[in-house]
Motif scaffolding. Sequence first.
Motif, mmCIF file in Angstrom:
data_model
loop_
_atom_site.group_PDB
_atom_site.id
_atom_site.type_symbol
_atom_site.label_atom_id
_atom_site.label_comp_id
_atom_site.label_asym_id
_atom_site.label_seq_id
_atom_site.Cartn_x
_atom_site.Cartn_y
_atom_site.Cartn_z
ATOM 1 N N SER A 1 -17.473 -4.585 -1.952
ATOM 2 C CA SER A 1 -16.074 -4.562 -1.515
ATOM 3 C C SER A 1 -15.178 -4.334 -2.731
ATOM 4 C CB SER A 1 -15.735 -5.880 -0.831
ATOM 5 O OG SER A 1 -14.342 -5.978 -0.666
ATOM 6 N N LEU B 1 -8.830 11.896 4.749
ATOM 7 C CA LEU B 1 -7.428 12.294 4.893
ATOM 8 C C LEU B 1 -7.265 13.786 4.633
ATOM 9 C CD1 LEU B 1 -5.407 9.442 3.155
ATOM 10 C CD2 LEU B 1 -5.327 10.071 5.554
ATOM 11 N N ILE C 1 -4.439 0.041 -6.400
ATOM 12 C CA ILE C 1 -4.240 -0.412 -5.028
ATOM 13 C C ILE C 1 -5.377 0.166 -4.204
ATOM 14 C CG2 ILE C 1 -2.697 -0.375 -3.036
ATOM 15 C CD1 ILE C 1 -0.461 0.298 -5.198
ATOM 16 N N LEU C 2 -6.318 -0.694 -3.865
ATOM 17 C CA LEU C 2 -7.504 -0.231 -3.148
ATOM 18 C C LEU C 2 -7.527 -0.818 -1.753
ATOM 19 C CD1 LEU C 2 -9.841 -0.739 -6.182
ATOM 20 C CD2 LEU C 2 -9.299 1.466 -5.149
ATOM 21 N N LEU C 3 -8.246 -0.146 -0.865
ATOM 22 C CA LEU C 3 -8.356 -0.665 0.493
ATOM 23 C C LEU C 3 -9.424 -1.750 0.544
ATOM 24 C CD1 LEU C 3 -8.151 2.642 2.544
ATOM 25 C CD2 LEU C 3 -6.321 1.057 1.940
ATOM 26 N N ASN C 4 -9.253 -2.641 1.495
ATOM 27 C CA ASN C 4 -10.147 -3.785 1.666
ATOM 28 C C ASN C 4 -11.445 -3.333 2.333
ATOM 29 O OD1 ASN C 4 -11.266 -6.266 2.174
ATOM 30 N ND2 ASN C 4 -9.842 -6.790 3.818
ATOM 31 N N ARG C 5 -12.239 -2.574 1.589
ATOM 32 C CA ARG C 5 -13.516 -2.080 2.083
ATOM 33 C C ARG C 5 -14.346 -1.659 0.878
ATOM 34 N NH1 ARG C 5 -10.882 2.379 5.820
ATOM 35 N NH2 ARG C 5 -9.387 0.702 6.085
ATOM 36 N N ARG D 1 -11.067 7.952 -6.839
ATOM 37 C CA ARG D 1 -10.468 8.317 -5.545
ATOM 38 C C ARG D 1 -9.421 9.418 -5.731
ATOM 39 N NH1 ARG D 1 -7.248 3.667 -2.656
ATOM 40 N NH2 ARG D 1 -6.121 3.895 -4.611
ATOM 41 N N VAL E 1 -17.179 -13.093 -7.436
ATOM 42 C CA VAL E 1 -17.351 -12.732 -8.839
ATOM 43 C C VAL E 1 -17.243 -14.001 -9.691
ATOM 44 C CG1 VAL E 1 -16.496 -11.349 -10.726
ATOM 45 C CG2 VAL E 1 -16.335 -10.494 -8.414
ATOM 46 N N LYS F 1 -15.737 -14.005 -0.383
ATOM 47 C CA LYS F 1 -16.059 -12.655 -0.820
ATOM 48 C C LYS F 1 -15.176 -12.261 -2.003
ATOM 49 C CE LYS F 1 -16.999 -8.861 2.150
ATOM 50 N NZ LYS F 1 -16.538 -8.263 3.408
ATOM 51 N N THR F 2 -13.902 -12.620 -1.880
ATOM 52 C CA THR F 2 -12.970 -12.235 -2.931
ATOM 53 C C THR F 2 -13.259 -12.984 -4.218
ATOM 54 O OG1 THR F 2 -11.502 -12.565 -1.086
ATOM 55 C CG2 THR F 2 -10.597 -11.484 -2.991
ATOM 56 N N PHE G 1 -12.302 7.454 2.392
ATOM 57 C CA PHE G 1 -10.969 7.468 3.004
ATOM 58 C C PHE G 1 -10.131 8.630 2.468
ATOM 59 C CE2 PHE G 1 -6.517 6.024 3.216
ATOM 60 C CZ PHE G 1 -6.428 5.743 4.566
ATOM 61 N N ALA G 2 -10.189 8.848 1.152
ATOM 62 C CA ALA G 2 -9.415 9.936 0.549
ATOM 63 C C ALA G 2 -9.881 11.288 1.073
ATOM 64 C CB ALA G 2 -9.540 9.877 -0.968
ATOM 65 N N ASN H 1 -12.385 -5.252 -3.432
ATOM 66 C CA ASN H 1 -11.629 -6.426 -3.880
ATOM 67 C C ASN H 1 -12.375 -7.303 -4.873
ATOM 68 O OD1 ASN H 1 -9.393 -5.891 -2.283
ATOM 69 N ND2 ASN H 1 -10.414 -6.771 -0.504
ATOM 70 N N VAL H 2 -13.698 -7.227 -4.880
ATOM 71 C CA VAL H 2 -14.439 -8.116 -5.772
ATOM 72 C C VAL H 2 -14.835 -7.401 -7.068
ATOM 73 C CG1 VAL H 2 -15.347 -9.263 -3.731
ATOM 74 C CG2 VAL H 2 -16.800 -7.698 -4.991
ATOM 75 N N LEU H 3 -14.501 -6.132 -7.192
ATOM 76 C CA LEU H 3 -14.797 -5.444 -8.448
ATOM 77 C C LEU H 3 -13.903 -6.000 -9.552
ATOM 78 C CD1 LEU H 3 -14.962 -1.741 -7.188
ATOM 79 C CD2 LEU H 3 -16.874 -3.233 -7.761
ATOM 80 N N TYR I 1 0.786 -1.240 0.000
ATOM 81 C CA TYR I 1 0.000 0.000 0.000
ATOM 82 C C TYR I 1 0.816 1.288 0.000
ATOM 83 C CZ TYR I 1 -4.401 -2.341 1.498
ATOM 84 O OH TYR I 1 -5.532 -3.102 1.597
ATOM 85 N N ASP J 1 -7.831 -3.361 7.549
ATOM 86 C CA ASP J 1 -7.872 -4.073 6.278
ATOM 87 C C ASP J 1 -7.497 -5.542 6.443
ATOM 88 O OD1 ASP J 1 -8.587 -1.753 4.951
ATOM 89 O OD2 ASP J 1 -7.370 -2.268 3.217
ATOM 90 N N MET K 1 -1.462 9.765 -1.126
ATOM 91 C CA MET K 1 -2.663 10.397 -0.586
ATOM 92 C C MET K 1 -2.365 11.224 0.664
ATOM 93 S SD MET K 1 -5.082 7.086 -1.023
ATOM 94 C CE MET K 1 -6.664 7.765 -0.589
#
Lengths: 241, 244
Positions: free
Chosen positions: B128, B99, B83-87, B144, A236, A232-233, B95-96, B130-132, A130, A151, A137
């Motif tokens: 989430s 900050l 790089i995305l957060l796990n949410r 973002r 899809v 969940k992951t 989040f952005a 992560n699943v996109l 990250y 996370d 950011m």
Amino acid sequence: MSDIVDAFSEAWQLILQLDPAFVEIVLLSLKVSTISVAIATLIGLPLGSALGLYRFPGQQFINIALNTLMGFPPVVVGLLLYLLISRSGPFGVFELLFTPTAMIIAQVILVTPIIAALTRQTIQDTWAHYHEQLRSMGCSATRAIPTLLWDKRATLITAVLAGFGRASGEVGAVMIVGGNIDHVTRVMTTAIALEVSKGDLALALGLGVVLITLSLIINTLGYCLQSSYALKTHSVLNSFR
Amino acid sequence: MFPLIFEQVSLGLNSQPKLLLDSINVRIEKAGTLLILGPNGAGKSLFLRLAHQLIKPTQGQISWAIPSKLARQQQAMVFQHPILLNRSAYANLEFALKLKNEHTKIEQQHLIEAMLEQMNLQEHAKTSANVLSFGEQQKLALARAMIIKPKVLFLDEPTASLDPSASYQIEQFLSEVATTSTKIIMASHDLNQAKRLADQVLFLHQGKILEHTEAALFFKKPQSKLGKLFLAGELLWKDNRSLL
Ligand SMILES: Nc1ncnc2c1ncn2[C@@H]1O[C@H](COP(=O)(O)OP(=O)(O)O)[C@@H](O)[C@H]1O
Ligand SMILES: [Mg+2]
């Protein structure tokens, strides 16, 4: 043979009737282990995060110490703690020997390294993944700690559960510093050791059943957490099936 | 914020004598979309990271017209791999904004909803990240970056691993961004995309700037031999050191 059958049926009686002596031991165990794991978590998460994110003098030493402690035989931890808190030891004045507090201290020493080491690894890997994005950011390493912990919550909860497993199943250290005193410091594992040596298998078996059940619950929880995350992951992919 | 000035900037590794970026001198003005072009390994990503202050040069000076810390606060970057957060998608945008700490909760909500809609991600608000799909993740990463209304948007081959449709949507969005006050500085090795988006081109090869000109000029009549080869599609993977 009938001895064993008798012991089992007696053990079930103890469990089903919630025999007061039996319940007392179970509750004390849960209390001691829960408090220990809570304290170990409060130390282990920040310590592990710091070790994973920052470079500071003495870091290698702490890392090695943690790894060593993780594989340390619990009886030795018990012995060292005994020397420290016994009457003539440096912390003797606190009169901790043979108290639940001493047992909690022993378990904290045993569990903190597990939680800290797993946290360190998790935080380090996640930060490596990250850090450019977060720094872009305007998020510093310190500000990122809660984000990283959140996370990776599934992994970290599993670490805490593993710590609980080690705490509640441990016998050597709590035996030495707790003394296995009836109504005071007798927990499931020490009670089992004692009852078996006395030949009273019923209570030992009953407690054994509770311990196994506890371990089963912990592992099921851990498994569910991990797999719900994995599911969940991959949902899809699943939706195409 | 502008001009951004690179003065004799070099970047090397301790371990090897060859410089990854070699004596870069460039002055970048506010107007227009700037495309950093060059074959793989030319140093495009390193150039962007230097400009965005994610890494420091081993030699030389990089300066913005305002203090560097202030400059970075008004910039955003989208990486090649999101790089995305796990949410959730929503929470990633939130989040952005958190900050930046410049908006009330209600304002944040309005900004996020508008941005999700603009990116056509509104139905994924609660999904989430992560699943996109990969394309959706990159759109979210772009959302973002843009939700803080940066003065500079750095993009490192944002469409390099996307399918044509996702790639097209991102390009559409970027051409809209180009009409706002946000300056786009984007690395790419996709020539067609570059032709559509670029106002200026900075052509890099093996850590050196070979050209920095108006896009129209570069695409019509590149001044360097390697620029010509690059436009002819003959400079993508090979090591053309011998041609220099
Ligand atoms: N962290 C690193 N360590 C060593 N070499 C690197 C590192 N980052 C980039 N490089 C090298 O620098 C050169 C330029 O990299 P990069 O800027 O990523 O190229 P690109 O133009 O494809 O974005 C490449 O040859 C790459 O291998
Ligand atoms: Mg690159």
